[in-house]
Design an enzyme around this catalytic site. Structure first.
Site, PDB file in Angstrom:
ATOM      1  N   ARG A 177       1.246  26.122  34.296  1.00  9.11           N
ATOM      2  CA  ARG A 177       2.063  25.099  34.138  1.00  9.11           C
ATOM      3  C   ARG A 177       3.106  24.953  35.319  1.00  9.11           C
ATOM      4  O   ARG A 177       3.020  24.027  36.028  1.00  9.11           O
ATOM      5  CB  ARG A 177       3.025  24.914  32.646  1.00  9.11           C
ATOM      6  CG  ARG A 177       3.464  23.466  32.326  1.00  9.11           C
ATOM      7  CD  ARG A 177       4.731  23.318  32.820  1.00  9.11           C
ATOM      8  NE  ARG A 177       5.733  24.268  32.561  1.00  9.11           N
ATOM      9  CZ  ARG A 177       6.913  24.103  33.131  1.00  9.11           C
ATOM     10  NH1 ARG A 177       7.378  23.327  33.979  1.00  9.11           N
ATOM     11  NH2 ARG A 177       7.939  25.097  32.824  1.00  9.11           N
ATOM     12  N   ASP A 178       4.161  25.684  35.231  1.00  8.45           N
ATOM     13  CA  ASP A 178       5.253  25.790  36.175  1.00  8.45           C
ATOM     14  C   ASP A 178       4.899  26.068  37.850  1.00  8.45           C
ATOM     15  O   ASP A 178       5.484  25.487  38.589  1.00  8.45           O
ATOM     16  CB  ASP A 178       6.445  26.651  35.795  1.00  8.45           C
ATOM     17  CG  ASP A 178       7.699  26.479  36.447  1.00  8.45           C
ATOM     18  OD1 ASP A 178       7.844  25.459  36.995  1.00  8.45           O
ATOM     19  OD2 ASP A 178       8.644  27.249  36.369  1.00  8.45           O
ATOM     20  N   HIS A 214      14.141  32.650  31.665  1.00  9.10           N
ATOM     21  CA  HIS A 214      13.206  32.165  32.745  1.00  9.10           C
ATOM     22  C   HIS A 214      13.997  32.030  34.198  1.00  9.10           C
ATOM     23  O   HIS A 214      14.964  31.377  34.335  1.00  9.10           O
ATOM     24  CB  HIS A 214      12.740  30.559  32.418  1.00  9.10           C
ATOM     25  CG  HIS A 214      11.846  29.722  33.098  1.00  9.10           C
ATOM     26  ND1 HIS A 214      10.766  29.457  33.075  1.00  9.10           N
ATOM     27  CD2 HIS A 214      12.201  29.259  34.558  1.00  9.10           C
ATOM     28  CE1 HIS A 214      10.101  28.820  34.168  1.00  9.10           C
ATOM     29  NE2 HIS A 214      11.033  28.510  34.900  1.00  9.10           N
ATOM     30  N   HIS A 271      13.914  32.168  38.544  1.00  3.26           N
ATOM     31  CA  HIS A 271      13.148  32.033  39.634  1.00  3.26           C
ATOM     32  C   HIS A 271      13.696  33.145  40.683  1.00  3.26           C
ATOM     33  O   HIS A 271      14.847  33.511  40.676  1.00  3.26           O
ATOM     34  CB  HIS A 271      13.384  30.483  40.309  1.00  3.26           C
ATOM     35  CG  HIS A 271      12.548  29.481  39.281  1.00  3.26           C
ATOM     36  ND1 HIS A 271      11.505  28.635  40.157  1.00  3.26           N
ATOM     37  CD2 HIS A 271      12.391  29.321  38.152  1.00  3.26           C
ATOM     38  CE1 HIS A 271      11.152  27.957  39.303  1.00  3.26           C
ATOM     39  NE2 HIS A 271      11.338  28.458  38.115  1.00  3.26           N
ATOM     40  N   CYS A 308      11.058  25.483  44.210  1.00  5.83           N
ATOM     41  CA  CYS A 308      12.192  24.593  44.082  1.00  5.83           C
ATOM     42  C   CYS A 308      12.256  23.376  45.203  1.00  5.83           C
ATOM     43  O   CYS A 308      12.112  23.921  46.652  1.00  5.83           O
ATOM     44  CB  CYS A 308      13.343  25.550  44.260  1.00  5.83           C
ATOM     45  SG  CYS A 308      14.901  24.608  44.576  1.00  5.83           S
ATOM     46  N   ASN A 341       8.656  31.052  40.881  1.00  4.56           N
ATOM     47  CA  ASN A 341       8.813  32.017  39.724  1.00  4.56           C
ATOM     48  C   ASN A 341       8.852  33.206  40.127  1.00  4.56           C
ATOM     49  O   ASN A 341       8.280  33.582  40.993  1.00  4.56           O
ATOM     50  CB  ASN A 341       7.999  31.653  38.827  1.00  4.56           C
ATOM     51  CG  ASN A 341       8.144  30.288  37.862  1.00  4.56           C
ATOM     52  OD1 ASN A 341       8.808  30.044  36.978  1.00  4.56           O
ATOM     53  ND2 ASN A 341       7.575  29.374  38.561  1.00  4.56           N
TER      54      ASN A 341
END
Lengths: 306, 306
Positions: B12-13, B204, B206, B237, B246
């Site tokens: 997903r991310d 979560h 990064h 980002c 991530n």
């Protein structure tokens, strides 16, 4: 005094891995810029045989060319008495001797056992201390050897003791190929601090497996107050092509700064130098802060799509 | 039960940031491979509008294609009731709602205030809990907003409280653009754990500024026991082109493993999947372990030159 001291090793440990020779005047400028940005310790070069490490063949010229900032310690790596002679002639403030606790690693790099390295270092110690200079002893592969694996803590502590008896004012524990983990770091740092104290101990970490700053944090929590780091995270490990090198000075300095731990470094000045580094070495570098910018540098809010 | 749980968010991310559409069958294989390597939580996709995020347009097909491993929670991000409907139709085990504590960030991304987002989430909560599924509430920009800077801790805690009152079984604090530092992490994690408990809280992170694993360590020390991470460190980002995304699942899992903290993950299996990722996305990825190898994988000692 800052809460934590970063020693930049880019000009030595970083540049020695570079394929392309970085011109001497650019190295001199790098060292001068780092001092201007508030670094108080800089490892300038290594007085090794120019045949063995051609990338650092200009060590004496670099030392001659730099402008000495007051309060800055300019260190040099020396492999043997011949190198120490050259480093002292270049007026290095601190001489750094390196051996590996791993016998296999030391044999591969130095063609002698760690004990034979230690014997050879006595002449360096005598010359250095006789000249009134500082003496640092580095223990490479202290957190693991790429050939042998884990090392005995007692062997590391024995080498620390030998270095101290030799008159070393500084001890460096090096995670040469990035094998350390935070738990191990905490334990070994505590043990070595008990022998050497926080003013003598430097932790030298590589980010080979991405754990560099986690290990810095662990070492700092355990009481370490001095770290090696290389601008841009330059350096690397011959066994991990494409992986990160040393921890990046700017990323490390930013972490401490964000935590409210003073490094005495002008972060914006350091970032400006870091951003010139890819042009100097001719490739992208692993440091993240130069790409992402300081946390404080906000972005304009986008207008939502209508 | 493992000591710490990693939820992989690569599908997903990670993939939502990719320029090139990764074929559906490769996503399905990725999710299946992650489950086979011992991941017990996988964020599979996002049921957003395919026009808004074309990279995740195949969310339903991916859910349909995966082979459900027993004990694995397959989560989906949902932006609104429509998305929740689709996620429930796809038999997602957990629905994840996201809002930003930063008003500016939420307005830019969702075109509504955080409070308006919360109001909209009540319908999602009702549907999800009514269907007997798990419900997670994420607070983005919890450690800082790229437009507004630092956020009020009291605002973050207020949102945690609202999520819990809504029936959320999980809360995620997200460092959306990599602005967190270890000290801040420890403080906020302690505060949120007091409200939500270690079984409900996910962190979560990064690695935008290189602090990802240092922040994991800090959060873990403060009591957090569940982390999001993306295979290969994929993601990123928009304000930091070229910077890391991530935290990498394999680097994070290796750090815990080296520290003697059980993740339940088969590291070698995970590493094998991570090494296929560059071919899947068509570019190098930030994760380090795939380049460097496990600490345990030693190298043959070189013969010293004669």
């Amino acid at each position: 005094m800052p809460d934590v001291i970063l020693q930049d090793v880019c000009a030595r440990d970083g540049l020695q891995m570079e394929q392309r020779f970085v011109p001497t005047e650019q190295r001199i400028r790098l060292v001068d810029d780092l001092a201007a940005a508030g670094l108080t310790r800089i490892e300038v070069s290594s007085f090794v045989s120019p045949r063995a490490v051609p990338a650092l063949a200009d060590a004496a010229e670099v030392f001659r060319g730099i402008r000495r900032h007051e309060g800055v310690i300019y260190a040099a790596l020396v492999p043997n008495a011949k190198g120490a002679e050259r480093a002292l002639a270049a007026d290095a403030d601190e001489l750094n001797m390196v051996l590996s606790v791993s016998k296999t690693h030391n044999l591969a790099n130095m063609r002698m056992t760690p004990q034979q390295s230690l014997e050879g270092f006595r002449a360096i110690a005598e010359m250095t201390l006789g000249a009134g200079k500082m003496l640092n002893g580095t223990i490479a592969t202290a957190f693991g050897c790429p050939f042998e694996g884990p090392q005995q803590v007692s062997d590391v502590l024995g080498l620390v003791q030998s270095y101290l008896e030799m008159g070393c004012t500084g001890i460096t524990l090096a995670d040469t190929t990035g094998m350390a983990n935070p738990r191990q770091i905490e334990e070994l740092v505590r043990d070595v601090l008990a022998l050497a104290g926080p003013k003598a101990l430097t932790i030298h970490l590589h980010n080979t497996r991405g754990l560099g700053l986690a290990n810095v944090l662990a070492a700092w929590r355990a009481g370490a107050r001095r770290f090696d780091a290389a601008l841009g995270g330059l350096g690397g490990c011959p066994f991990a092509p494409g992986a990160s090198g040393n921890i990046a000075t700017e990323d490390t300095a930013a972490m401490f700064s964000e935590m409210g731990v003073d490094t005495g470094i002008d972060l914006r000045g350091l970032l400006a130098i870091a951003r010139q580094l890819p042009a100097i070495v001719g490739h992208d570098v692993p440091g993240q802060l130069a790409k992402a910018g300081l946390v404080q540098d906000l972005h304009p809010a986008p207008r939502p799509a209508p």
